[in-house]
Enzyme design. Sequence first.
Site, PDB file in Angstrom:
ATOM      1  N   CYS A 184       0.808  -1.222   0.000  1.00 20.96           N
ATOM      2  CA  CYS A 184       0.000   0.000   0.000  1.00 20.96           C
ATOM      3  C   CYS A 184       0.839   1.268   0.000  1.00 20.96           C
ATOM      4  O   CYS A 184       0.331   2.345  -0.307  1.00 20.96           O
ATOM      5  CB  CYS A 184      -0.940   0.002   1.203  1.00 20.96           C
ATOM      6  SG  CYS A 184      -0.083   0.089   2.778  1.00 20.96           S
ATOM      7  N   GLY A 210     -13.141  -5.411  -0.848  1.00 23.65           N
ATOM      8  CA  GLY A 210     -11.959  -6.219  -1.112  1.00 23.65           C
ATOM      9  C   GLY A 210     -11.987  -7.542  -0.384  1.00 23.65           C
ATOM     10  O   GLY A 210     -12.662  -7.687   0.654  1.00 23.65           O
TER      11      GLY A 210
END
Length: 440
Positions: free
Chosen positions: A48, A192
């Site tokens: 990320c 997700g």
Amino acid sequence: MVLFSLVATHADIDLETVAQLSNGSSELASAALTDSSVVSGAVVLATCNRYEVYGETANGADLEAARSALVSQISELSGLNEQLVSRSFATHTGPDVTRHLFAVSAGLDSAVVGEREIAGQVRRALITAQQEGTASSGLVRLFQAASKTAKDVGAQTALGSRGLSIVSVALDLATDLAENDDWTTKKVVVFGTGAYAGATMSLLRERGCTDISVYSSSGRAEGFVATRGGTALDADTLPAAVAAADVMIGCSGSDNRVEAADLARVRANSGKPLIAIDLALTHDFDPAVGELDGVELLTLESVRLAAPQEQAESLSQASAIVNGAATSFESEREARSVDTAIVALRRHTMNVLDAEMEKVRARHGCTAAAEEVEFALRRMVKQLLHIPTVRARELAANGQQDDYVAALEALYGIQVEQPQAAAPASECPVDHEQLRSESA
């Protein structure tokens, strides 16, 4: 073989650029090995807040060409200008490659220092490369050593003992922002179904949250909640769930992001505040949702700024372990790099001896005298090889193994063959089923 890495992280560039660079990251390693003759191995670590490419090439002379090949591939896959891509990456070579990856795996280079999620991401990056056949033997050893170092840091220091992670810090921020800090009463929608979503589900459960719905644009929500609990959403049921939500958390990084206009329309009659936590590097939520009335937007940058500092003692201990492990790894790698040269020298010398002994036997037969001559010659050869072998180890320890190989080629015409570069997936002992379940 020479290891190198291209590194773009939250510490050096903005997360938006990191996100743009990482577009197409899943295709990079295979494309690089297919299109470039100088890249003999590649492992991609994309998280990320970082995009790192670890590569291997035959020798130092090919290093710049290998870097250029990877930059060109990243530019093509991401759609970014090649000059911008090149400027965005720091290049590590030599011991810096090892030291950096070990620090990353141990959580020392994370936005939330000491977080443990990165160790699993490093491990999965290697598994993926092994599956695709892009992990060279040198990269396999590097990543395995990095994972071991992370375990040693976790076992021998208090670093990360508070269990902090990007997800946990984000949830702490959400708690501070909420009018009601009781998670048992909150309705949460998670976007997700990958490893990040799984970690999010676990932490929500720990905080007492039971009303969790999961949406996946790829249709994996049903399988995800079957083992973790929660309610699976599809495109038809998602709007109502978002309208009723107190918190929505983006963990997917898919192309189907929630636009501000759509969110405003869905929640027009909601009448209660919403906290949107976007943990996806490529944004699950339109940044403009933070400008909507009643919506608070938390991003990876919010987490980075709010992350608490680890204690100096823990950091010092962890750094010492990482530095020691990196030094040991480099010493072993340098010593190993001359093994093939030593074997080649011994083989060359023994071939000469065997050829001469064949002449002796042809002339004098297999007599006791011939055996005594052979015994004496072999003992002499062993003594003659002792000093070159010791010097090889000494030169390798000083990083001069290439000088040794060059000397063998110049003096004896010995061509030292490099070990096979790639480790095919079928030969690597990895748990492919576990990988598929973690990346689903």
